[in-house]
Every structure is written in structure tokens, then in C-alpha cells.
Design a protein around this motif. Sequence first.
Motif, PDB file in Angstrom:
ATOM      1  N   HIS A  10       0.806  -1.217   0.000  1.00  0.00           N
ATOM      2  CA  HIS A  10       0.000   0.000   0.000  1.00  0.00           C
ATOM      3  C   HIS A  10       0.841   1.269   0.000  1.00  0.00           C
ATOM      4  O   HIS A  10       0.302   2.380   0.087  1.00  0.00           O
ATOM      5  CB  HIS A  10      -0.967  -0.008   1.182  1.00  0.00           C
ATOM      6  N   CYS A  11       2.139   1.129  -0.091  1.00  0.00           N
ATOM      7  CA  CYS A  11       2.993   2.292  -0.301  1.00  0.00           C
ATOM      8  C   CYS A  11       4.284   1.836  -0.967  1.00  0.00           C
ATOM      9  O   CYS A  11       4.715   0.685  -0.794  1.00  0.00           O
ATOM     10  CB  CYS A  11       3.279   3.039   1.004  1.00  0.00           C
ATOM     11  N   ASP A  59      -1.169   4.255  -1.596  1.00  0.00           N
ATOM     12  CA  ASP A  59      -2.421   3.809  -2.204  1.00  0.00           C
ATOM     13  C   ASP A  59      -2.580   4.314  -3.641  1.00  0.00           C
ATOM     14  O   ASP A  59      -1.707   4.066  -4.451  1.00  0.00           O
ATOM     15  CB  ASP A  59      -3.594   4.160  -1.291  1.00  0.00           C
ATOM     16  N   GLY A  82      -6.334   1.021   3.009  1.00  0.00           N
ATOM     17  CA  GLY A  82      -4.939   0.620   2.977  1.00  0.00           C
ATOM     18  C   GLY A  82      -4.607  -0.492   3.942  1.00  0.00           C
ATOM     19  O   GLY A  82      -5.318  -1.492   4.034  1.00  0.00           O
ATOM     20  N   THR A  92      -2.659   3.297   6.868  1.00  0.00           N
ATOM     21  CA  THR A  92      -3.589   3.757   5.826  1.00  0.00           C
ATOM     22  C   THR A  92      -4.920   3.008   5.829  1.00  0.00           C
ATOM     23  O   THR A  92      -5.826   3.377   5.091  1.00  0.00           O
ATOM     24  CB  THR A  92      -2.932   3.627   4.433  1.00  0.00           C
TER      25      THR A  92
END
Length: 526
Positions: free
Chosen positions: A139-140, A178, A285, A291
Motif C-alpha cells: 500500500h505504499c 495507495d 490501505g 492507511t
Amino acid sequence: MMTLFENGKIYTPGLGFSDSFAVRDGFFVSPEEAVRPDRVIDLKGAFVCPGFIDTHMHLAEYGRAILSCDLDAHTGSLKEVVEYMREFSAKNPPGRGEWLYARGWNNDRFADENRFLNRHDLDQVSTEVPIYAERTCGHCVCVNSKALEAAGVTAATPDPEGGRIGRENGEPDGMLFDSAIDLIRLAMPEPDVEAFKRYIRAASRALNAFGVTTSMTDDFNAYPWRPVVRAYEELETAGELTVRVYEQSYFDKPKRLKEFWAAGYTTGTGSDRFRIGPLKMIVDGAVGAHTAYLSEPYSDRPDTCGAMVYTQAVLDEMIGLANRNDMQVAIHTIGDRCLDMVMDAYEKAFQEHPREDHRDTLIHCLVTRPDQLPRIKALGLRVHFQTAFLDYHCRIAKLRLGEKRAEESYAWKSMRELGIPVSNSSDAPVEIPSPLRGIQLAVTRRPLDGTGEALNPKEAFSLEEAIAGYTTEAAPASFDENRKGKILPGFLADFVILSADPFETDPMKLSGIRVLETWVGGKRVF
């Protein structure tokens, strides 16, 4: 051809043990039918169970991670990450126009300094080759200055809806979260069909070695669907697809979903080897990256509750559209506030177009409140959870969520006891897709190395329940409860032979059991 397997400890959850079975033309048959078998295999007392079904992962992405700069074993410190990437790049120099693709770093495992990577760290690896380094959660990502330049991401680039660009003194710091990751992905060279075949072959070999015979996979989140589908179909035609695939089809816009349907694809399209499953969406996230969308702020980051990737209106539109067209739906849902919104969308869709056997799903369902579980049950939703997360989350759950929320969450046993259909999975490449690791964590709720406290031990599964989560209770997710997950006449002959009997193994050593052989459709693939 009739093959008789005898002298084994053959186990199916709910059915107990037997000592023999037979296989003909890819299916199990009664051993009584094997009067004159073409072949007899002596199992020599080995433990045999149905082939493991992983109900959520990213198969192509896992294959790419295996073939690329895999940071999972090199994330003990920030320094180690940078040094390994530099070493990997030197040994595997990217060609002209290629990027260095890496995956698997985790700042919570850094022994030197607990922070995200930034572009300055990756610039130490290269200032000439664009670098894409994805955190283990997916997610990142962190990219270097060359990648930001290639993607045209500058101080003037606004944060996209559902995403965030990391900044330092107003300038991009190399981190993207994201939906902002798409700004980078769109600038990267797109793999072709042959590349996807390489990813799928590599992932399939690894899955077979872990005893996985069916993968329910989301591949369209990271890649365009057409070349991915073509790669699967060509591998199937060539007889090279050694894992059964149920595609969790990611789409974020009605137009793209309708194009998919217009091309002839929807839930159920395909064969026993490659079949289209649900519409898949990722709508928040991850806890590790702060997130996942929570109803109250993170305990260690009181400035944020995380964020939704999509608005309620978009959720309502996409889930409603799929539901009206009788397509199964599966939604990535980690935070409890996200879960509220997703359930609102499901409820609205079902009111507009009731369906008796939709088998719609919540994937992850990690941070929950006790009041939410009865609603999941009332809506008839399934849950694909990941006990594999517990190896990491045992260490961060109370830090991120606080003691009360942590003790209410990861409540998958409670869901099962309430009558919610549940199944286990790995979310690979987020975690290693080893069902035996997942089974150990389901039973012990402790980190694999045995250190630290158990997380919510009241949520521990029995061993039979844990094995069922990868077999008998996983098969219905793809409408295959009468074809997969059991060693019974008429079922697909997918099974694994293990080096030890889990019922006679110390629970803290279950992950050490080896997969000796994996069979798919009556053929040995490992």
C-alpha cells in the motif's frame, strides 16, 4: 489410467481418516473401484490431505517478486535494504529503458532507524536507473529521484483521490501511498504476455512447493487484464498451468468493468484451470502503513485515521453494478470504518437486486468491532482472512490500535462461530504463501519464532478448523464445494503428501512440516 494410493493417513476435515484412495482421469474414485489398478503407490504411512486452497493472493505479482529484487529477507535494517538493492542491481543490471523493481521492505523490522524509505536512500543505489521499491504491505512504495522524474511527479503534482504523495519541505520525498502509486506505475514499462507467463510459472512452482493447488488471485490491480488473461489462457492450453486459478478481477471504474463483460468474461467464465471469479476492489490501505481506514485515530499516530480509496458513492455504484449483473464481489476491507462503508454498499445493492447465493466477500476484515460481526452474518458475506499476518501483527497490533481495539480485532474464530463462512489465505507477496505457516499461526496466534505474546488467544482455531480453512471451507468461495477441498469420489484429485502428521506435531513446529509431493488433477506437480 487408474492409480491406487494405499497405506496412508488420508485426512479430510469433517470426514476423519482413511488409509487409501484411487485416482482416475484426474478425479478421486473409490478405492473399491481400483480392482485392477494400472499403478499402485505405497504411501508408507504418510499424511495426505486435500490440496491447499489460498483464497486471496496476487499470483503474478508474487512471481515477479520472486524473479526481481526480493527484499523480504533483507529488511533487517534500512542500511541492509539499500546495500542489497545496490548488490542486486550490480549483478542484474537493468537494460536500456528498464527499471529496478524491488519489493518486501518493512520499516517496522529496521534495527537502525524506524522510518519509511525516501528518494535519497534509493538515490544511493542509482541516480540513473528508475527504482520502484514496494513496502511489504503493497500500500505504499518508495521511488528514487529518477523515477519521480520519469513519472513527472513534482512539487506541483496534487494528491490524487484516495492517495497521497509523501513530501518534505513541499517536495516529493519518494514515498507514494495507495492510489498515488498509480502515478508511478503508469510511467513504468508494461510487461508483455511472455513476461506474465514467466511470473505465473515462477509463482506456480513456488505455490506447488508449498502444497497450494488452487490460487484465488487478484492480478488486475497491478496489471492490465487483457495480457494477464491471455497469459493464463496460453499457459493452460500448453498444459503449463500447475495451479488452478480463480481470478479476483480488480476494476475501479464502471467503464472498465463493462469492457470486461463485453469481452465475454464474468464470474464463472473459464475452466477448472483458469476461471473468472468476483469483481475485486481495494478500498482502504493497511494497518502497518497507517492507511487502513479506522473509526478512531491510530494509537501511535493520533493525527490520522487512515483513508478510503473511494467514496461511498463509488462503492455503491461499483458493487451495485456488479450485483445487478449477477457478478460475485470481493472487497479488500481492513479498517472498521471502511467495513461500515462497504457493508452499507452491499446492503444497498442487495436491497435493489436481491440474490440468494451471491457468495460476496470481505477480504482481510482485520480491524472490527463486536457490533459489526452480526451485520456481516445478516448480509450473508464471506470472509477471506490471513492468519499469516499475525507473525507481524502480534508485534504491532497494540501499538497501532491500542489494547482494546487490538483485542477486539483479528476476530476470525468469532466470525466462524457466529456462522460466517471463513477461509484462510496469504495475500502473497505480502506474506509467504505457505499454508502450513498459516495453519501454525491460526492455532497458536504467536509469532513463528515463538517469542512475544499471543495475540487474542481466544481467537485460536483448532487444528482441524485451521486445516479446513485451507481446504473444505475454502472451496465454497469459488462455488466448488462439490469439486474441491475433499478427498472423496467425484472430486478433483488435488492433494498433498506431508512429511509429518500435523496432529502428532508440536503446534509451534507445524510450519516446519515439509510438503513432500503435490498433485493437481491426479498429476504430480511437485
